[in-house]
Scaffold this active site. Structure first.
Site, short mmCIF file in Angstrom:
data_model
loop_
_atom_site.label_atom_id
_atom_site.label_comp_id
_atom_site.label_asym_id
_atom_site.label_seq_id
_atom_site.Cartn_x
_atom_site.Cartn_y
_atom_site.Cartn_z
N CYS A 121 0.83 -1.21 0.00
CA CYS A 121 0.00 0.00 0.00
C CYS A 121 0.87 1.27 0.00
O CYS A 121 1.42 1.63 -1.03
CB CYS A 121 -0.98 -0.01 1.16
N HIS A 224 -3.66 -4.71 0.03
CA HIS A 224 -3.12 -5.24 1.29
C HIS A 224 -3.22 -6.76 1.34
O HIS A 224 -4.18 -7.31 1.91
CB HIS A 224 -3.91 -4.66 2.48
N GLU A 226 -1.64 -8.77 3.23
CA GLU A 226 -1.56 -9.24 4.62
C GLU A 226 -2.93 -9.23 5.30
O GLU A 226 -3.18 -9.99 6.23
CB GLU A 226 -0.54 -8.41 5.41
#
Length: 248
Positions: A121, A224, A226
């Protein structure tokens, strides 16, 4: 041995960070990081270590010299002064202390080491700025793109799709052209930095991933992965990164 992976911290000087959480008092500054980054690196076989904001850049260099790879995490908007612009009214909150360290650290990693680096990001924006590129301060206002801060969805839910470019590491990681991703940003890469190529774009043409041309693992996503902790497909990004840190 498992590779040691440094992850850059968020930084905030505002009293609310400590007072709302009942952890601190007025005047403290905070280094912190979402656990998703730590979990993703650990699950991929790496040993996560947080990189705080330091007083001296030499301290940071000494720290990362002992690491096998660096992850530039997400966070606040990047200071436009880092790419030669003034902040417009639609630019978000800026933490110039973190911006300066992240840009200097990324330049150091890219230009003076052979370490693998991954950006997420804000991390894609930092990589691009460190390589001489710039950013849209707001995608809708400056670029006339669609709304990309899709927090109407849960963080691990697909909110739009990206197209990966043939011949890139990202295409190799995913093994297919179209991939579903989440989206929590209002800024993005504008003019690409030197030595990088675009490896994925959104349906409305926003740069969603970049990587360094050649064999070195220096790559970043605007979304993102994660946060998509239950997606084996998205976690493949971290496995590829940790593997590159092991092989460097």
């Amino acid at each position: 041995m498992k590779p040691l992976i440094g992850i850059t911290c968020n930084y905030d000087y505002r009293d609310e960070v400590g007072s709302v959480s009942h952890m601190g008092i007025t005047g403290q500054k905070w280094n912190f990081l979402a656990a998703n980054y730590i979990d993703s690196i650990e699950q991929a076989g790496g040993v996560p270590v947080m990189i705080p904001i330091c007083q001296d850049m030499e301290t940071v260099k000494e720290m990362v010299s002992r690491m096998d790879g660096i992850l530039i995490s997400g966070g606040h908007d990047v200071n436009p002064q880092e790419y030669g612009e003034d902040a417009k009214s639609y630019c978000g909150l800026i933490m110039p202390m973190r911006d300066r360290q992240d840009v200097e650290l990324t330049k150091y990693i890219l230009n003076e080491t052979d370490k693998a680096i991954l950006g997420v990001c804000r991390g894609i924006q930092i990589l691009n700025v460190a390589a001489g590129g710039n950013l849209y301060q707001d995608l809708e206002i400056e670029g006339k793109f669609n709304h990309h801060f899709n927090d109407m969805y849960p963080m691990n839910h697909v909110s739009h799709r990206v197209t990966t470019k043939e011949g890139t590491k990202l295409r190799e990681i995913f093994g297919k052209e179209t991939v579903g991703v989440n989206s929590f940003h209002h800024q993005a890469v504008k003019d690409l930095g030197a030595g990088f190529v675009v490896s994925a774009v959104s349906t409305d043409g926003v740069t969603e991933a970049i990587e360094m041309a050649g064999s070195r693992f220096a790559a970043a996503t605007q979304w993102h992965p994660e946060m998509m902790y239950d997606s084996d497909e998205q976690q493949a990004i971290f496995r590829a990164f940790v593997k590159a840190c092991t092989e460097k």
